[in-house]
Scaffold this motif. Structure first.
Motif, PDB file in Angstrom:
ATOM      1  N   VAL A 296     -13.204  -3.815 -14.816  1.00  0.00           N
ATOM      2  CA  VAL A 296     -14.618  -3.509 -14.595  1.00  0.00           C
ATOM      3  C   VAL A 296     -15.393  -3.771 -15.886  1.00  0.00           C
ATOM      4  O   VAL A 296     -14.996  -3.314 -16.964  1.00  0.00           O
ATOM      5  N   GLN A 297     -16.529  -4.474 -15.755  1.00  0.00           N
ATOM      6  CA  GLN A 297     -17.360  -4.740 -16.929  1.00  0.00           C
ATOM      7  C   GLN A 297     -17.896  -3.420 -17.501  1.00  0.00           C
ATOM      8  O   GLN A 297     -18.262  -2.500 -16.769  1.00  0.00           O
ATOM      9  N   GLU A 298     -17.926  -3.341 -18.826  1.00  0.00           N
ATOM     10  CA  GLU A 298     -18.200  -2.085 -19.523  1.00  0.00           C
ATOM     11  C   GLU A 298     -19.490  -1.394 -19.080  1.00  0.00           C
ATOM     12  O   GLU A 298     -19.527  -0.166 -18.958  1.00  0.00           O
ATOM     13  N   SER A 299     -20.547  -2.162 -18.823  1.00  0.00           N
ATOM     14  CA  SER A 299     -21.831  -1.542 -18.481  1.00  0.00           C
ATOM     15  C   SER A 299     -21.778  -0.733 -17.200  1.00  0.00           C
ATOM     16  O   SER A 299     -22.590   0.174 -16.999  1.00  0.00           O
ATOM     17  N   HIS A 300     -20.834  -1.043 -16.312  1.00  0.00           N
ATOM     18  CA  HIS A 300     -20.713  -0.326 -15.038  1.00  0.00           C
ATOM     19  C   HIS A 300     -19.374   0.402 -14.912  1.00  0.00           C
ATOM     20  O   HIS A 300     -19.035   0.890 -13.836  1.00  0.00           O
ATOM     21  N   TYR A 301     -18.634   0.456 -15.995  1.00  0.00           N
ATOM     22  CA  TYR A 301     -17.274   1.003 -15.952  1.00  0.00           C
ATOM     23  C   TYR A 301     -17.264   2.467 -15.502  1.00  0.00           C
ATOM     24  O   TYR A 301     -16.550   2.823 -14.552  1.00  0.00           O
ATOM     25  N   ASP A 302     -18.035   3.311 -16.149  1.00  0.00           N
ATOM     26  CA  ASP A 302     -18.002   4.740 -15.813  1.00  0.00           C
ATOM     27  C   ASP A 302     -18.424   4.980 -14.368  1.00  0.00           C
ATOM     28  O   ASP A 302     -17.831   5.820 -13.672  1.00  0.00           O
ATOM     29  N   GLU A 303     -19.427   4.244 -13.907  1.00  0.00           N
ATOM     30  CA  GLU A 303     -19.880   4.422 -12.529  1.00  0.00           C
ATOM     31  C   GLU A 303     -18.798   4.031 -11.533  1.00  0.00           C
ATOM     32  O   GLU A 303     -18.554   4.757 -10.542  1.00  0.00           O
ATOM     33  N   VAL A 304     -18.143   2.896 -11.774  1.00  0.00           N
ATOM     34  CA  VAL A 304     -17.100   2.454 -10.849  1.00  0.00           C
ATOM     35  C   VAL A 304     -15.923   3.417 -10.868  1.00  0.00           C
ATOM     36  O   VAL A 304     -15.363   3.757  -9.813  1.00  0.00           O
ATOM     37  N   VAL A 305     -15.530   3.893 -12.049  1.00  0.00           N
ATOM     38  CA  VAL A 305     -14.432   4.861 -12.127  1.00  0.00           C
ATOM     39  C   VAL A 305     -14.769   6.117 -11.331  1.00  0.00           C
ATOM     40  O   VAL A 305     -13.945   6.622 -10.553  1.00  0.00           O
TER      41      VAL A 305
END
Length: 493
Positions: free
Chosen positions: A292-301
């Motif tokens: 997952v690309q870093e800018s959306h990593y936390d949201e996807v997790v």
């Protein structure tokens, strides 16, 4: 509880030693069938049956149109018995009834597809630099095929081999996993009912050793078609090399599912869930590494963890269940072990990680969908195939790092790309070292398109028109259309 023998010459026969193995329902934990544990003599009997059918029975003289009719008839019988066959697979491996039923209802299309290919031209006429000569090629069956199949999709993955092998005119000895043998034996009974001559399709059941070892090493086998673990595939390839048997291998994977920042996240998360938790993660193509690309990593997790926790784990035969069991005790123990490995290596557990408790199934092998975040690509959970419902989520900065991380693996079976940019989609697909790449979807297959892997994910391809080539030898025929051969030592004569 029913006891099953071996299927040889269109009959169920007892094993020579009288040895049987228990078949366990992984949801209920009880033995519901027993099957033969074939030894070398039993395997030899099946191979000899297939050899006779190939060399001197009615099969060699069977027209392509007749083989096609038999495949279509087999497909019709599978359609007629779809619920029965699906139910047997559910009882064997604990996957959802709706998934097994969907696969089983697709089998007739596989057989119909190869029935059509059986009647298509397979040779060529070739222009030559030699005067007064005509050259053409023909494709001929290899002979006896050993089809060795796993427990996760016992009938579908057998059909991937059985369809093209029979269409090309070979005979088959199938060795299903000892976890899921009953559905394959039932398919063999239907094949006999469809009219396949005795010896054309035989089934030997038993453990990898002695049964599988005896089959792969038998001198009467011309080709080995195997689906399973990479470790077993290496052993089979080594054995095949001793006598130069033909071999095709569909092996393991640690497939990357790559989510770029411009992806439709609703669709992507749905694809991530399907890619790793469908079939309880027990597929070779499972999207087990989620990049997952870093800018959306936390949201996807966060979204992935929420979805994992909400998945209803339960009775495989209940239409409300969204995930069934792990297939057997050994695999259940392996999945739990990898939870411990990932935790010890420093991955962050954000969902699952423990068995699921299902009312009414105290002995069921149910596992919660599990998500690990902050995974590094050098961790064992990112390097080794688990074959269970465990997702390893890995962040990346940019496209270059995504491709590098995705390709940094011993495997190369499949990959997924989630992006809204069409140029990036095709650009990245071209750089991934994988046999199948899905763009904005995941875990789709078809009888019409090839499936197989790069690197240690296998050799050869299944499905599609070229699959017939995996089960044939190509012969080149030269014809003199001139005045015959002149004396090579007296060209003036």
């Amino acid at each position: 509880m029913r006891q099953y023998g071996l299927f040889v010459d269109n009959e169920m026969v007892e094993p020579a030693t009288g040895e049987y193995l228990d078949v366990v329902n992984p949801a209920r934990g009880h033995v519901w069938a027993r099957v033969a544990n074939a030894r070398a003599d039993d395997v030899g009997r099946a191979v000899e049956s297939a050899r006779r059918a190939f060399e001197s029975g009615p099969w060699p003289a069977c027209r392509a149109a007749d083989r096609a009719k038999l495949l279509i008839r087999l497909g019709q019988l599978v359609e007629d018995h779809a619920e029965e066959l699906a139910g047997l697979q559910v009882d064997e491996n604990g996957k959802l009834m709706r998934e097994m039923l969907g696969q089983t209802r697709l089998l007739p299309e596989y057989f119909n597809y190869y029935a059509g290919l059986a009647q298509m031209p397979t040779g060529t006429t070739n222009p030559l630099h030699v005067k007064d000569m005509v050259n053409y090629t023909v494709r001929e069956p290899l002979g006896v095929v050993a089809a060795i199949t796993p427990w996760n999709s016992p009938l579908l993955l057998l059909a991937w081999k059985l369809g093209p092998a029979l269409a090309a005119g070979n005979t088959v000895v199938a060795k299903p996993s000892e976890v899921t043998p009953v559905s394959v034996l039932r398919l063999a009974e239907l094949a006999a009912e469809a009219g396949l001559p005795p010896g054309v399709f035989n089934v030997v059941t038993g453990l990898g050793s002695p049964t599988g070892t005896a089959l792969t090493g038998h001198p009467g086998v011309d080709k080995i078609a195997f689906t399973g673990s990479t470790a077993t595939g290496r052993a089979i390839a080594a054995e095949a090399g001793k006598s130069l048997k033909r071999v095709s291998l569909e092996l393991g994977g640690k497939s990357p599912n790559i989510v770029f920042a411009d992806a439709d996240l609703d669709s992507a998360v749905n694809g991530l869930v399907a890619g790793i938790f469908g079939a309880s993660g027990q597929t070779c193509m499972a999207g087990s590494r989620i990049l997952v690309q870093e800018s959306h990593y936390d949201e996807v997790v966060t979204r992935l963890a929420e979805r994992a926790e909400a998945i209803k784990v339960g009775d495989p035969r209940d239409a409300a269940s969204e995930m069934g069991t792990v297939a057997c005790q050994a695999q259940f123990d392996k999945v739990r072990h990898y939870v411990e490995v990932a935790t010890a290596d420093g991955a962050r557990l954000v969902a699952g990680g423990k068995p699921a408790v299902v009312d009414g199934f105290p002995d069921g092998l149910f596992m919660r969908p599990t998500v690990f975040a902050d995974v590094r690509n050098d961790m064992r959970i990112a390097r080794e195939e688990v074959f269970g419902p465990i997702a390893a989520v890995i962040p990346f900065r940019d496209e270059e790092e995504a491709v590098r991380t995705a390709n940094d693996t011993d495997f190369g079976l499949a990959a997924g790309i989630w992006t809204g940019e069409v140029q990036r989609a095709h650009r990245v697909a071209g750089r991934l070292r994988a046999g199948t790449v899905w763009i904005n979807n995941y875990r789709k297959t078809s009888y019409a398109t090839p499936f197989g892997g790069y690197k240690q994910s296998g050799l050869g391809r299944e499905n599609g028109p070229d699959a017939l080539h995996e089960y044939t030898e190509e012969k080149s025929v030269w014809v003199d259309t001139g005045q015959g051969v002149k004396d090579p030592f007296n060209p003036r004569a």
